[in-house]
Design an enzyme around this catalytic site. Structure first.
Site: not given
Ligand code: ATR
Length: 279
Positions: A16-17, A66, A87, A102, A129, A153, A218, A220
């Site tokens: 969408m950028s 990245k 990024n 980010d 990440g 963990p 995080i 959407y």
């Protein structure tokens, strides 16, 4: 001369950028264009050299490049180096400089809802990440305690050990986290569990959540994950991943142009694009 910007990734067609960034260039009457670049891992080095050779002004970097892009750049900002991922790249007089917006973008978005973050007791779910950038940036913003639960963990312990900012952290399993949920003011979901098409999945059960808490995801797509739905029905306030996406873009735009853009407009733009997005 028109300035060239873009985003490189594989896949890239859903990004969408381009629409979000080109709208900002129009709004601020900047002679610039932002283009999606489909770059595979095999072609990454050639793509970076080519963009540098043609004088690209800047670009974003997304999955899966990245980390792999880092040795191909001329300089890396200290936070991006600590996170181990870039990024955003800016061409500074012929040198490609790598940044990571980010985590800081996540924090800026969260501050819209919780202006004073430092006293919050935080539980972060996941240690991949995305979690790395968020954990480091929350610590950089002065949050004193961030516990982490993760399926593995040991990965969370590794993350905690490499953080360059002071923060207290206890690491435990997902099961243990479910028993302790009422201790936390803020829950941050950083995994991709619950993302479309797996919308019936959640990383943990929120039965014990405190109604006065805040839950942040995080993801959407969908706008409301199962994690957020459960939190909301227990009375918690929630935030989805739109803010993180918008603010990481806003900070990149600021690195490139020196101007911090209109984030409300960016958010509306993204929501409009998601309207036609397959959920
Ligand atoms: P990203 O870079 O997008 O954050 P990642 O580095 O692969 O992706 O990290 C994914 C996160 O989701 C990790 O915390 C991972 O847990 P592990 O460290 O145990 O691998 C978590 N994750 C992914 N799939 C999971 C699953 N089915 N159940 C629980 N946790 C999962």
């Amino acid at each position: 001369m028109k300035k060239l910007y873009g985003v490189m990734g594989d896949p890239i067609s859903h990004s969408m950028s381009p629409v979000m960034m080109n709208d900002l260039f129009d709004l601020y009457e900047m002679d610039a264009a932002y283009v999606p670049f489909h770059v595979t891992s095999d072609g990454l080095e050639t793509a970076v050299k080519g963009l540098k050779a043609i004088g690209v002004a800047g670009f974003n970097v997304t999955v899966p490049h990245k980390t792999d892009i880092m040795p191909l750049l001329d300089e890396i900002d200290p936070l991006a180096k600590a996170i181990g991922a870039v990024n955003t790249v800016k061409n500074q007089e012929g040198k490609l400089i790598g940044y990571n917006t980010d985590g800081r973008g996540y924090v800026r978005g969260l501050k819209e809802e919780i202006p004073s973050l430092s006293g919050q007791t935080v539980l972060m779910i996941g240690a991949g990440g995305a979690a790395r950038g968020i954990y480091f940036s929350m610590a950089e913003a002065g949050v004193k305690r961030i516990d982490i639960c993760n399926r593995t963990p040991a990965k969370a312990v590794e993350l905690m050990k490499t953080c360059p900012f002071p923060v207290e952290t206890e690491v435990f399993t997902i099961e243990k986290a479910e028993e302790r949920l009422e201790q936390y003011d803020l829950l941050i979901q950083t995994t991709l569990i619950g993302m479309a098409p797996n919308i019936e999945e959640a990383p943990l059960s929120l039965k014990g959540i405190k109604p006065a808490s805040f839950a942040s995801d995080i993801i959407y797509n969908p706008l409301e994950t199962k994690f957020l739905k459960e939190a909301s029905s227990a009375g918690a306030r929630t935030q989805n991943g739109i803010e993180m996406f918008v603010y990481q873009g806003a900070l990149a735009f600021e690195i490139w142009t020196g101007l911090f853009p209109d984030t409300e407009r960016m958010k509306e733009n993204v929501l409009k694009q998601l309207g036609g997005y397959p959920c």
